[in-house]
Design a protein around this motif. Sequence first.
Motif, PDB file in Angstrom:
ATOM      1  N   ASP A   1       0.661  15.341 -12.374  1.00 20.14           N
ATOM      2  CA  ASP A   1       1.918  16.022 -12.669  1.00 20.14           C
ATOM      3  C   ASP A   1       2.498  16.685 -11.424  1.00 20.14           C
ATOM      4  OD1 ASP A   1       2.103  15.337 -15.323  1.00 20.14           O
ATOM      5  OD2 ASP A   1       1.061  17.105 -16.050  1.00 20.14           O
TER       6      ASP A   1
ATOM      7  N   ARG B   1       7.118  14.570 -14.147  1.00 22.83           N
ATOM      8  CA  ARG B   1       6.928  14.275 -15.571  1.00 22.83           C
ATOM      9  C   ARG B   1       7.949  13.251 -16.030  1.00 22.83           C
ATOM     10  NH1 ARG B   1       5.340  20.117 -18.192  1.00 22.83           N
ATOM     11  NH2 ARG B   1       3.916  20.737 -16.546  1.00 22.83           N
TER      12      ARG B   1
ATOM     13  N   PRO C   1       3.901  17.458 -19.984  1.00 19.85           N
ATOM     14  CA  PRO C   1       3.046  16.788 -18.997  1.00 19.85           C
ATOM     15  C   PRO C   1       2.742  15.361 -19.423  1.00 19.85           C
ATOM     16  CG  PRO C   1       1.769  18.349 -20.303  1.00 19.85           C
ATOM     17  CD  PRO C   1       3.210  18.570 -20.659  1.00 19.85           C
ATOM     18  N   VAL C   2       2.505  14.500 -18.460  1.00 18.46           N
ATOM     19  CA  VAL C   2       2.178  13.110 -18.780  1.00 18.46           C
ATOM     20  C   VAL C   2       0.826  13.032 -19.491  1.00 18.46           C
ATOM     21  CG1 VAL C   2       1.710  10.822 -17.814  1.00 18.46           C
ATOM     22  CG2 VAL C   2       3.559  12.216 -16.882  1.00 18.46           C
TER      23      VAL C   2
ATOM     24  N   ALA D   1       7.129   8.148 -14.586  1.00 23.11           N
ATOM     25  CA  ALA D   1       6.935   9.336 -13.760  1.00 23.11           C
ATOM     26  C   ALA D   1       6.819   8.971 -12.286  1.00 23.11           C
ATOM     27  CB  ALA D   1       5.687  10.076 -14.224  1.00 23.11           C
TER      28      ALA D   1
END
Length: 369
Positions: free
Chosen positions: A204, A209, A215-216, A364
């Motif tokens: 992150d 993101r 958050p991923v 991302a």
Amino acid sequence: MTEIETTADRLERSTDAASLERSRARSLEIEAEIAADPSRFRVLTGDRPTGHLHLGHYFGTIANRVRLQNAGVETWVLVADYQVITDRDGVGELRERVLSLVTDYLAVGIDPAKSTIFAHSMVPALNQLMLPFLSLVTEAELHRNPTVKAEQEATGGRALSGLLLTYPVHQAADILFCNANLVPVGKDQLPHLEQARVIAQRFDKRYGRAVKDRPVFRRPEALLSEAAVLLGTDGQKMSKSKGNTIELRMSADETAAKLKKAVTDADRVITYDPEGRPEVSNLLLLTSLCTGEAPEAIAERIGDGGGGTLKRVVTEAVNDYFAPIRARRAELAANEDYLMQVLRQGIERANEVAEAKLAEVRAAMQMVY
């Protein structure tokens, strides 16, 4: 030089002890949160198919998986077949062992309607996460991992394979791909989970993101297991490679034969003394786990009956406890089509989740073309 090293070692032990206490405290909080709302959690757990599951596995981890599943926690169970080759030159009878694992899981109560059972070699998007993850860790960090260090010491100078060195990163991919936020572990596995958390945080920070304010990767937490550790029938650490285990798939007669050879001692009076009489105490503990009776009470009941009586008592307890599990296992083992159906359904579900996560990772990283 010696004094500096000793001080550093002492500091490391102190840090590890403090970390362990925090993990224990947090695990107690998590148990309360599960009781209040199990839907908040997704568990990832699993095994390497290097052999057949035994009583140590059952009482150490597997019974707890069933408990969490039945408490309403979404449970993902990994058959870590790629990890077989981290420290081996071949795979052996891998298909047979994978199906044996699935059979054991179902026999003890893992419900495919509630839990996802899958093999990570069949989930390409999961394994593709290894590439960005490897960019987030250093070689020094990998060498410091306790499992990697132990394996390197055990090789006797043989060079580590690249897969063994990156074993903690592969474990991180197993955990993070499916959005697991809870991993049941023993204290020796805490560094693996910390590596997964570090990778999630660094991703992150480095790449941002894919979706704003989310958050991923979820930050996985440890559910620390304090399960009793069973010794093998020879009084040593229970290990498939040592042949000192009692496998879940063994018959009552095979179990009796194994326990008949179990190590005890010359004192006829049976007492529960884990420090002074580890072999006798191990058999008492196993009896206790199967019956629910305290090991001290079992010892008092046996009295001066000696090792022969103790072995008879533990054999009856184990065979009574596992009789329904073994009956169910025999039914399942005779229906390979059903076992493959369960595994393929789990793999299909795992691929859906992994592909969605990989798409999020690519977004991302701005790698969508």
